[in-house]
Design an enzyme around this catalytic site. Structure first.
Site, PDB file in Angstrom:
ATOM      1  N   GLY A 125     -36.545  23.073  38.585  1.00  0.00           N
ATOM      2  CA  GLY A 125     -35.991  22.044  39.451  1.00  0.00           C
ATOM      3  C   GLY A 125     -35.670  20.772  38.687  1.00  0.00           C
ATOM      4  O   GLY A 125     -35.313  20.797  37.497  1.00  0.00           O
ATOM      5  N   SER A 126     -35.819  19.654  39.341  1.00  0.00           N
ATOM      6  CA  SER A 126     -35.414  18.371  38.744  1.00  0.00           C
ATOM      7  C   SER A 126     -36.300  17.920  37.594  1.00  0.00           C
ATOM      8  O   SER A 126     -35.956  16.960  36.895  1.00  0.00           O
ATOM      9  CB  SER A 126     -35.379  17.287  39.827  1.00  0.00           C
ATOM     10  OG  SER A 126     -34.349  17.550  40.754  1.00  0.00           O
ATOM     11  N   THR A 127     -37.456  18.571  37.387  1.00  0.00           N
ATOM     12  CA  THR A 127     -38.267  18.217  36.218  1.00  0.00           C
ATOM     13  C   THR A 127     -37.527  18.546  34.925  1.00  0.00           C
ATOM     14  O   THR A 127     -37.921  18.096  33.842  1.00  0.00           O
ATOM     15  CB  THR A 127     -39.610  18.961  36.236  1.00  0.00           C
ATOM     16  OG1 THR A 127     -39.378  20.378  36.175  1.00  0.00           O
ATOM     17  CG2 THR A 127     -40.402  18.641  37.499  1.00  0.00           C
ATOM     18  N   TYR A 128     -36.443  19.324  35.029  1.00  0.00           N
ATOM     19  CA  TYR A 128     -35.620  19.703  33.877  1.00  0.00           C
ATOM     20  C   TYR A 128     -34.655  18.586  33.479  1.00  0.00           C
ATOM     21  O   TYR A 128     -34.169  18.543  32.348  1.00  0.00           O
ATOM     22  CB  TYR A 128     -34.832  20.957  34.255  1.00  0.00           C
ATOM     23  CG  TYR A 128     -34.342  21.826  33.124  1.00  0.00           C
ATOM     24  CD1 TYR A 128     -35.198  22.281  32.133  1.00  0.00           C
ATOM     25  CD2 TYR A 128     -33.012  22.233  33.071  1.00  0.00           C
ATOM     26  CE1 TYR A 128     -34.752  23.118  31.121  1.00  0.00           C
ATOM     27  CE2 TYR A 128     -32.553  23.073  32.062  1.00  0.00           C
ATOM     28  CZ  TYR A 128     -33.426  23.513  31.095  1.00  0.00           C
ATOM     29  OH  TYR A 128     -32.982  24.346  30.097  1.00  0.00           O
ATOM     30  N   LYS A 129     -34.368  17.674  34.405  1.00  0.00           N
ATOM     31  CA  LYS A 129     -33.329  16.663  34.179  1.00  0.00           C
ATOM     32  C   LYS A 129     -33.614  15.737  32.989  1.00  0.00           C
ATOM     33  O   LYS A 129     -32.688  15.406  32.242  1.00  0.00           O
ATOM     34  CB  LYS A 129     -33.114  15.850  35.460  1.00  0.00           C
ATOM     35  CG  LYS A 129     -32.477  16.660  36.584  1.00  0.00           C
ATOM     36  CD  LYS A 129     -32.404  15.860  37.882  1.00  0.00           C
ATOM     37  CE  LYS A 129     -31.754  16.690  38.993  1.00  0.00           C
ATOM     38  NZ  LYS A 129     -31.756  15.976  40.287  1.00  0.00           N
TER      39      LYS A 129
END
Length: 647
Positions: free
Chosen positions: A326-330
């Site tokens: 999810g957004s922890t990849y951003k």
């Protein structure tokens, strides 16, 4: 007429017979002498050994298994001695009748019979197998009085493994179990076969398995003189067993239990690392299980409950559960953009709340965020910004940047069983799919990679390693759970040597840009409510990952979905920002928004590690139900909270 005898002929025949007889006798003596030479000279040592073997017997002395302790000396695995009632099937006349008669003397439950039956199927007929363990003194006395009635049945004193904290950290610690036939064959083919004579149990999972040789110790022996009937007469000499060494973990068991309590009845995983060296501070997989169930051989009811549960308590989610990040990849996408010069930090992009590509609309924030630069895109988690970035970079460029960070790679942690996950690339897709049209990578598949969706599938351990690498500025350390080994004989403590960190060569200015944006997440972004009032600086990123795919025009509504179809809640963070001492990655399965379920757990982890605070009962209960933000109530001092059960 009297026949005259030929005296000379008779004499010659007599002498010939005497000569032949003498030669035969001589040859017989020569053969006897030759045989004596062979027996007394040539085969002396071999025959002497056989004679000694017939007179004596070697009895192995199984060593005490080493302890497992946490970084503060709390015992996580130990041993205790108890009596067992054992049967050697090949020596029992009527096995079922024998067990029925034994049941009149000692308490033998149906589960004991089922376990014994399973052990028989896994063992040889001449192996001694337990039908009852942990006999009381009264039961021992009752059997001893009638021992003569039961050939092939005997009482033995054995050491049993015990895990004092039960379910706490069971996936990390592991458990031991009886050696099965396949393991016996593997041991017999190894160089360590002699060291396992008399050993019935072996590490099956976790540290117990990975550090089996360290924990097992060295088997001793007793040389006993025996009678013609095989009974021991006296001990001739002995060599004591060397106990296994104590394995000291980097794990903080109090932190581990705190996290497990905060998960409550929910599923998920958390990995906490020291970004300065890769030490594992907590390795949580929920739900967990009681390793004590496996020590004596788990019964059928408990095995079915664990193995068939929809919650999969035997699955180590930290090492083997793979999820879209999810957004922890951003933040890692942003760092890649800076390092590869695909974006400048001040470039502003419009976020209207969606992204159109290839005739398809990809959703972002409802109503959009307007103009966003890199800082705002991370702080407020703009999907549109990272959709566009992923398309500009392409799948193979993303793959090549993320691979050194550990995404989709085996981390090398000192536990067995971790999986690789999926870090997609064009080559990966060609090798994975069989149909020609599926082998091709379509540019539209790249869009979702920018927000940690699509084919991306990683373990929490991999996300924690990447987060720790980002926290320390770009040096990747191999995660490890075992910190040191203590020799049980000398008392000497030896650090377990780890490979040096691998610098990835990131530009410190680029790292600082990402750090500042992540710090803004916890100060004024999606994590602000949870980290309100924290006396330290922290950097983090919330994430919400889809558990199931929804149609393009279908709006997500958790209330309309089954529990296991709802989004996962993720959070990845480190603190303090100036000199990071802890990095954490956590997922709470099907719990929704990252700031609602995952972030509150991390806040309490940081408070424990950096401030020495342990949440109060009210706050702990709120976190376990997913109803917490910033801590409430008065926290307890961590050093006043005990996780060791009362004796």
């Amino acid at each position: 007429m009297t026949e005259l005898r030929n005296v000379e002929a008779d004499t010659w025949r007599f002498r010939l017979r005497v000569f032949v007889l003498g030669v035969v006798v001589l040859l017989a003596f020569v053969l006897i002498a030759a045989r004596l030479v062979v027996l007394q000279v040539v085969r002396h040592e071999d025959l002497a050994d056989q004679a000694e073997s017939n007179r004596t017997a070697i009895v192995p002395i199984v060593p005490n298994r080493g302890l497992i302790i946490d970084r503060n000396g709390v015992v996580l695995a130990t041993n205790y001695s108890a009596y067992t009632l054992e049967i050697t099937p090949s020596r029992a006349m009527d096995l079922e009748a024998t067990i029925d008669e034994l049941a009149q003397i000692v308490d033998i439950q149906p589960r004991d019979r089922r376990r014994f039956k399973r052990l028989r199927e896994e063992s040889r007929s001449f192996d001694s197998l337990p039908i009852r363990t942990r006999l009381t003194d009264q039961e021992v006395a009752r059997f001893a009085a009638q021992r003569y009635r039961f050939p092939g049945v005997e009482i033995k004193a054995r050491l049993f493994r015990n895990y004092p904290l039960g379910e706490v950290a069971s996936h990390a610690i592991g458990y031991i179990g009886r050696i099965n036939q396949r393991e016996k064959e593997r041991i017999e083919d190894s160089d360590d076969a002699a060291n396992y004579r008399g050993t019935d149990y072996i590490g099956k999972l976790g540290v117990e398995q990975s550090f089996e040789s360290t924990l097992h110790g060295h088997t001793g022996f007793e040389r006993m003189e025996t009678s013609a009937g095989g009974h021991a007469v006296r001990r001739l000499n002995s060599h004591p067993a060397t106990p296994g060494n104590t394995v000291m973990l980097s794990l903080d068991i109090k932190l581990q239990k705190l996290v497990e309590d905060m998960f409550g009845e929910r599923r998920g995983a958390l990995v906490a690392l020291d970004p300065r060296n890769g030490e594992v501070l907590a390795l949580v997989s929920k739900p967990t299980f009681d390793p004590n169930l496996f020590v004596e051989g788990i019964d059928q009811e408990n095995w079915q409950a664990l193995n068939e549960s929809i919650n999969k308590p035997l699955l180590n989610r930290a090492l083997r559960g793979t999820y879209p990040p999810g957004s922890t990849y951003k933040p890692f996408m942003a760092l890649a953009a800076l390092e590869l010069k695909k974006r400048s930090p001040t470039q502003v992009y419009s976020d209207p709340g969606f992204f159109n590509y290839g005739g398809r609309t990809f959703r972002s924030h409802e109503g959009g965020l307007g103009g966003v630069d890199m800082h705002r895109a991370i702080q407020y988690s703009s999907n549109t910004y990272f959709y566009s970035l992923a398309v500009d970079m392409g799948v193979d460029v993303i793959h090549d940047f993320m691979k050194p960070l550990g995404f989709g790679q085996i981390t090398g942690i000192d536990l067995g069983g971790e999986v690789r996950g999926v870090l997609p690339s064009t080559e990966w897709k060609r090798n994975t799919y069989k149909r020609p049209e599926m082998k091709r990578w379509y540019s539209g598949e790249t869009v979702s990679l920018g927000i940690g969706q699509g084919y991306n599938n990683f373990t929490m351990l991999q996300l924690a390693v990447a987060e720790a690498t980002l926290a320390n500025g770009g040096t990747r350390y191999r995660p490890h759970l075992v910190k040191a080994v203590k020799d049980q004989v000398s008392g000497q403590v030896s650090e377990v040597q780890q490979p040096p960190g691998e610098p990835l060569g990131f530009n410190p200015k680029n790292v600082a840009i990402v750090h500042n944006a992540l710090m803004a997440v916890n100060q004024a972004g999606t994590g602000r409510r949870v980290f309100m009032g924290a006396p330290y600086t922290s950097a983090g990123k919330t994430g919400t990952a889809q558990a199931v795919s929804l149609g393009q025009n279908v709006k997500y509504n958790a209330r309309l979905l089954e529990e296991h179809q709802r989004d996962h809640s993720l959070f990845a963070a480190f603190a303090p920002v100036e000199e990071p001492r802890i990095a954490v990655a956590v997922i709470v399965e099907n719990a929704g928004f990252g700031a609602a379920a995952a972030a509150p757990i991390v806040r309490r982890v940081f408070d424990y590690w950096l401030l020495g605070q342990y949440p109060g009962e009210q706050d702990l209960a709120a976190v376990a139900k997913g109803q917490a933000g910033a801590p409430v109530g008065v926290p307890r001092r961590a050093d006043e909270v005990s996780v060791v059960p009362e004796p």
